[in-house]
Design a protein around this motif. Structure first.
Motif, PDB file in Angstrom:
ATOM      1  N   ARG A  41     -39.483  48.738 -54.417  1.00 21.56           N
ATOM      2  CA  ARG A  41     -39.612  49.046 -55.844  1.00 21.56           C
ATOM      3  C   ARG A  41     -40.511  50.257 -56.021  1.00 21.56           C
ATOM      4  O   ARG A  41     -41.538  50.391 -55.349  1.00 21.56           O
ATOM      5  N   TRP A  42     -40.113  51.118 -56.935  1.00 16.42           N
ATOM      6  CA  TRP A  42     -40.958  52.221 -57.345  1.00 16.42           C
ATOM      7  C   TRP A  42     -41.949  51.722 -58.401  1.00 16.42           C
ATOM      8  O   TRP A  42     -41.570  51.056 -59.348  1.00 16.42           O
TER       9      TRP A  42
ATOM     10  N   SER B  51     -34.669  47.848 -55.706  1.00 14.83           N
ATOM     11  CA  SER B  51     -33.606  48.825 -55.429  1.00 14.83           C
ATOM     12  C   SER B  51     -33.709  49.249 -53.977  1.00 14.83           C
ATOM     13  O   SER B  51     -34.648  48.881 -53.255  1.00 14.83           O
TER      14      SER B  51
ATOM     15  N   LEU C   8     -34.698  51.960 -51.632  1.00 14.22           N
ATOM     16  CA  LEU C   8     -35.576  53.127 -51.704  1.00 14.22           C
ATOM     17  C   LEU C   8     -35.112  54.246 -50.795  1.00 14.22           C
ATOM     18  O   LEU C   8     -35.377  55.429 -51.070  1.00 14.22           O
TER      19      LEU C   8
ATOM     20  N   SER D 163     -27.204  57.965 -49.282  1.00 18.66           N
ATOM     21  CA  SER D 163     -27.856  58.277 -50.549  1.00 18.66           C
ATOM     22  C   SER D 163     -26.847  58.521 -51.657  1.00 18.66           C
ATOM     23  O   SER D 163     -27.182  58.401 -52.839  1.00 18.66           O
TER      24      SER D 163
ATOM     25  N   GLN E 263     -30.300  57.422 -56.251  1.00 24.67           N
ATOM     26  CA  GLN E 263     -31.688  57.299 -56.650  1.00 24.67           C
ATOM     27  C   GLN E 263     -32.222  58.699 -56.948  1.00 24.67           C
ATOM     28  O   GLN E 263     -31.729  59.693 -56.412  1.00 24.67           O
ATOM     29  N   GLU E 264     -33.221  58.768 -57.816  1.00 24.68           N
ATOM     30  CA  GLU E 264     -33.848  60.060 -58.059  1.00 24.68           C
ATOM     31  C   GLU E 264     -34.543  60.569 -56.800  1.00 24.68           C
ATOM     32  O   GLU E 264     -34.627  61.770 -56.569  1.00 24.68           O
TER      33      GLU E 264
ATOM     34  N   TRP F  82     -34.799  59.720 -52.570  1.00 28.25           N
ATOM     35  CA  TRP F  82     -34.287  58.982 -51.413  1.00 28.25           C
ATOM     36  C   TRP F  82     -35.243  59.225 -50.257  1.00 28.25           C
ATOM     37  O   TRP F  82     -35.448  60.354 -49.814  1.00 28.25           O
TER      38      TRP F  82
END
Length: 580
Positions: A22-23, A61, A63, A84, A89-90, A92
């Protein structure tokens, strides 16, 4: 900006695969929770992550990728890099580790928006801006970060470290997948080798629900019995509010009612409170059973009964000698003989009444002690409360002496203060609560001066009796206070929290500390996060169980003032310290 990646130590040697985590919102940080091994089907990975999100409530998510090349896996890095596009994802993260080296290398694929909705991918390797923070996943998941007041903060507004602990703790469903499962996915986390558990704990969990229901039913019956109208009659209601045994039983009933709910604890604070109450009850009952085993062995009850009546007679004889000494010339003081004789004979008569009362109860003392000892089966605190009530009954004559002396001394002090104001031409204004000037006639001044003189010369005799009986009363209060403090210690001391602090200190975390784990050239900086345990004193202050006792917190000056003006000093009560 420095990108911090919290990486679990159990995944340092995991097989190549995808990083699940998780971010952290509001921070340039990411928490890695597990590594899903190759081979896998991307659709199954997405479905699995969505399932974990529904169970945990965390926005998990993929990562990035994790690469630990082995023989025959030369093209694994490029394959994982191409994933990716499947998991958009913004950012990777492409983390890789070379066999024989301790450090990791990290490549970040940043995706920034282009005109007309097109996207541009830029790959850059800037290892100086990446810091790996290694943590022990099991300890972080089981620990609770203090102070607890910040636990209720919103997820976006919570500090970074607290969000890391919260994410790992709430992602527990992710750790149920071990190598013994028959599912299509394989992962690495702290429970990969098998789930940690105990058959005894699981059996207790299964049996806790019917046990709580049975306990709730018994408490409801007890509550209905205590609410009968007969217990609301004046003598019974008064005694139940003043006897320490009744108060302790009601307090234990409230504690049992609070922990008998079949629903699980709503949070860490409620869980610790219930656990402390359960451990306190078990220890209290165990100590009470030990006391019972000592009482009913080798005739200790009979020995106590045979020693109790002679001890009461000895106390009465000592009081008689003390009163005879006061009726003479104590310490060479010149007393008012008439008042001295009246007070001495009055108190001697009460002592004779008390001796008759003791000898009347002498045949039943052993039975009273025998049946009273059974109360220890309910806990040591109940036995100590019963001992406090017995001490109050056995020293009731001392209490009566103290009340008589205190009332008489208080009347004289207030009379002298009022007559002193009259002597100076002052009076107390009841409405405005102040001293005002007042004009008196000659007869009022003469009578007031005469009464002031009489009370002043009688004050030493009354003050001496009051002083002696106050010292005796303070001795009894001190003994009862020690018993009440012992009961309060048993009731409120957080035994479970202290045991948890001693046996598993990481469960109660006060903070963390970092130390450099690896700083190899060509790799990112690696730090090791270690948990600082909460101190024992802080654990006691945080998880102390509230109790019914409300001990007086008066200063020494206030206590001396009360004794000087003759206010009654009562033993430490559960709700009030005022005079009855």
């Amino acid at each position: 900006m420095v990108l911090k990646i919290f990486f679990p130590q159990c995944c340092n040697r995991a097989d190549s695969g995808l990083l699940v985590g998780r971010w952290i919102p509001g921070h340039d940080s990411a928490v890695v929770l597990a590594v899903i091994h190759y081979p896998f089907i991307p659709a199954q990975v997405k479905q699995y992550i969505q399932q974990i999100q529904r169970q945990s409530g965390e926005e998990l998510s993929v990562l990035g990728s994790w690469s630990l090349p082995k023989e025959g896996q030369e093209g694994m890095e490029s394959f994982l890099r191409d994933l990716s596009t499947i998991f958009p994802q913004e950012r990777w993260l492409q983390i890789s580790r070379t066999m024989g080296k301790m450090g990791f290398t990290c490549q970040i694929l940043d995706r920034s928006p282009r005109a007309a909705g097109q996207e541009r991918e830029k790959e850059e390797e800037d290892e100086e801006k990446v810091v790996f923070v290694h943590y022990e996943q099991r300890k972080v998941m089981l620990s609770q970060l203090h102070p607890l007041q910040l636990e209720d903060a919103k997820a976006a507004a919570a500090p970074e470290l607290r969000q890391v602990f919260r994410t790992v703790a709430r992602s527990q469903p992710l750790f149920f997948l071990d190598r013994y499962d028959d599912g299509p996915l394989r992962s690495t986390h702290w429970q990969t080798e098998g789930r940690e558990g105990s058959i005894v704990v699981e059996l207790l969990k299964r049996a806790s629900v019917p046990l709580c229901l049975l306990l709730s039913w018994l408490l409801s019956v007890w509550t209905r019995f205590c609410r009968l109208r007969i217990f609301r009659i004046f003598p019974l209601s008064f005694l139940s509010s003043k006897l320490s045994t009744c108060v302790q039983l009601s307090f234990r009933a409230e504690q049992l009612r609070s922990i008998s709910s079949p629903t699980a604890a709503g949070g860490h604070s409620e869980f610790m409170r219930k656990a402390n109450v359960v451990v306190s009850l078990l220890v209290d009952v165990a100590l009470g059973v030990l006391l019972m085993s000592w009482l009913y062995r080798d005739g200790h009850v009979a020995a106590l009964a045979s020693a109790l009546v002679p001890a009461a007679d000895r106390v009465a004889s000592e009081l008689e000698q003390l009163l005879q000494w006061l009726m003479g010339a104590p310490a060479g003081l010149k007393m008012n003989r008439a008042l001295d004789q009246v007070l001495g004979r009055f108190f001697l008569y009460h002592i004779h009444l008390w001796i008759s009362y003791i000898h009347l109860l002498a045949p039943f003392v052993e039975q009273i002690l025998w049946y009273g000892g059974l109360s220890a089966g309910l806990g040591l605190s109940v036995a100590l409360s019963l001992l406090s009530d017995m001490a109050a009954l056995l020293t009731f004559h001392i209490y009566c002496f103290y009340v008589y002396g205190a009332r008489l001394y208080c009347m004289k002090i207030y009379g002298l203060s009022s007559l002193w104001r009259l002597f100076r031409g002052k009076k107390w204004n009841v409405l405005r609560q102040r001293v005002d000037s007042c004009s008196y006639d000659l007869d009022q001044l003469f009578i007031g001066t005469l009464l002031f003189t009489i009370l002043l010369f009688l004050l030493p005799t009354t003050a001496l009796y009051y002083l002696v009986f106050t010292l005796l009363r303070l001795g009894v209060v001190l003994f009862q206070g020690v018993l009440h403090l012992s009961v309060d210690f048993i009731n409120c001391f957080p035994l479970f929290a202290v045991g948890l602090r001693v046996c598993r200190p990481y469960r109660l975390a006060e903070g963390v500390k970092f130390r450099v784990l690896c700083e190899e050239p060509g790799s990112a900086l690696h730090l090791l996060m270690e948990i600082n345990p909460l101190s024992c004193s802080a654990a006691v202050r945080t998880y102390r169980t509230p109790t019914y006792s409300c001990y007086p917190r008066d200063s020494w000056a206030a206590l001396v003032k009360k004794l000087f003006v003759g206010e009654l000093v009562y033993p430490w009560r559960h709700k009030s310290t005022k005079a009855d």
